[in-house]
Design an enzyme around this catalytic site. Sequence first.
Site, short mmCIF file in Angstrom:
data_model
loop_
_atom_site.label_atom_id
_atom_site.label_comp_id
_atom_site.label_asym_id
_atom_site.label_seq_id
_atom_site.Cartn_x
_atom_site.Cartn_y
_atom_site.Cartn_z
N TRP A 101 15.85 11.57 7.75
CA TRP A 101 14.98 12.73 7.51
C TRP A 101 14.95 13.54 8.80
CZ3 TRP A 101 10.44 14.17 10.10
CH2 TRP A 101 9.93 15.41 9.65
N LYS A 105 12.83 17.73 1.69
CA LYS A 105 11.41 18.08 1.85
C LYS A 105 11.23 19.55 1.48
CE LYS A 105 7.73 17.64 5.32
NZ LYS A 105 7.27 16.81 6.43
N HIS A 124 6.65 15.36 -0.97
CA HIS A 124 7.58 16.42 -0.56
C HIS A 124 7.87 17.45 -1.63
CE1 HIS A 124 9.39 14.23 3.17
NE2 HIS A 124 8.07 14.25 3.16
N ASP A 167 1.47 17.80 2.04
CA ASP A 167 2.14 16.53 2.38
C ASP A 167 1.33 15.77 3.42
OD1 ASP A 167 4.10 14.57 2.62
OD2 ASP A 167 5.18 15.68 4.16
N ASP A 216 10.34 11.46 -1.68
CA ASP A 216 9.03 11.23 -1.09
C ASP A 216 8.00 11.95 -1.96
OD1 ASP A 216 6.63 11.81 0.50
OD2 ASP A 216 7.72 10.97 2.20
N GLU A 268 16.73 12.31 2.91
CA GLU A 268 15.39 12.65 2.42
C GLU A 268 15.09 14.14 2.48
OE1 GLU A 268 12.20 10.70 4.51
OE2 GLU A 268 10.67 11.41 3.10
N HIS A 292 9.87 7.05 -1.36
CA HIS A 292 8.83 7.03 -0.34
C HIS A 292 7.52 7.19 -1.08
CE1 HIS A 292 10.78 7.81 3.85
NE2 HIS A 292 11.11 6.65 3.32
N ASP A 312 5.37 5.36 2.64
CA ASP A 312 5.40 6.35 3.72
C ASP A 312 4.10 7.12 3.77
OD1 ASP A 312 6.06 8.02 5.77
OD2 ASP A 312 7.41 9.28 4.61
N ASP A 354 0.21 12.67 3.52
CA ASP A 354 0.47 11.25 3.77
C ASP A 354 -0.79 10.40 3.77
OD1 ASP A 354 3.48 10.98 4.20
OD2 ASP A 354 3.01 12.65 5.52
C1 RNT Z 1 8.45 13.27 6.80
C2 RNT Z 1 9.13 12.23 5.99
C3 RNT Z 1 9.59 11.02 6.75
C4 RNT Z 1 8.55 10.51 7.74
C5 RNT Z 1 8.88 9.17 8.35
C6 RNT Z 1 8.04 8.87 9.53
O1 RNT Z 1 7.88 14.26 6.04
O2 RNT Z 1 8.34 11.86 4.90
O3 RNT Z 1 9.95 10.04 5.85
O4 RNT Z 1 7.29 10.41 7.14
O5 RNT Z 1 10.22 9.10 8.63
ZN ZN Z 2 9.08 10.24 3.70
#
Ligand code: RNT
Ligand code: ZN
Length: 414
Positions: A180, A223, A257, A289, A254, A221, A281, A321, A291
Amino acid sequence: MPAYALAREAYAALGVDPETALAMLAATPVSIHCWQGDDVRGFEGASELGGGLAATGSYPGKARNADELRGDLEQALALIPGRHRVNLHASYAETGGRKIERDALRIDHFRGWLDWAKAHGLDLDFNPTFFSHPLAAEGFTLSHPEANVRRFWIEHGRACRRIGAEFGAALGSPCVTNVWIPDGFKDLPIDRLAPRERLLAALDEIFAEPLDPAHVLDAVEPKLFGLGSESYVVGSHEFYLGYAITRRKVLCLDAGHFHPTENVADKLSSVLLYVPRLLLHVSRGVRWDSDHVVIFDDPTRAIFEEVVRGGWLDRVSIGLDYFDASINRIAAWVIGSRAAQKALLAALLEPTARLREYEINGNFTARLALLEELKTLPLGAVWDEFCRRTNVPVGFAWLDAVARYEREVLSRRP
Ligand code: RNT
Ligand code: ZN
């Protein structure tokens, strides 16, 4: 009659055997991300988190070095049922106090992690770290306009792939090594193409070396946007979907994302027609986003329902994640891991064949009615049975262990 025996009867009445579900659950590892333990800091002494990532909160007791982080992970793993994987970032290298540039990282800098994984029966996944570094400070890495900056990051990617392959070979389980990058523009770009051409070429260089897929699985990955890359992300969904299809790579989805109203679960059946494998993820975006810690919510459940309904457990790697610095970080690991596993268990307990039959016969009334009834079946009793059999605390009792660890270990960290 004990709760689990009653639950077995309730599910049996629908043609579902919870024993089969429990066996599948036990056989499905979750890749637990090391970076929840220290707010994505890593061990390079980074003063702030880059790449547009943000872990908000200042809960005391975060891990400051590899021994603390591994100790914290051990405590979390003792409260998470089943056998799992640990997901590392390159920024968690152990270099014995010496500065090793990221393009010079080797397996030697991860021996501590590898030995620990072996000793604890854990498999490893890996990620090159394309953020929190001076050469990423301009917001571009693999797509940077300057060739020497790109070169540095390409070499980092190549080094990490080799480390992933060494992990996989040593542990006997392929290491998912996920790329990523944060590259993108805060404001309106004129040239949307050139950075993507550069990224494409850089990725091809990273993946040029033939490595055994039994040891390393390459993932990419995409986004939608990031902090500081609101207007344009080089590695967008279309970019990486095309890349994964043409290069036969693992596509990472993810959950944070996408546009907040997008149905991520709906994507699996489309992309799995074209890509060989997915990395999930599992995350929870709140309005963006963000998290947040994964919980047993409808979007997460829907993703696992798709994985199970499609019969794709053998084509999907499950990784967590998220990073929340506002609550006890070990509890954050435990809550999110157990929630993901519960979502998987709920999906495994679904009488899918029956629902499919209703659908084929056009009986949408019965389809909807049964889906609603399923929601209040005794899932909790089956989950508790899983925890009991795997020797982890049943129910809320796990928090006592976290509280004790906080008193005895975390609170002593200045
Ligand atoms: C970032 C991505 C990525 C990170 C990690 C730390 O938006 O989701 O996966 O969260 O690599
Ligand atoms: Zn991620």
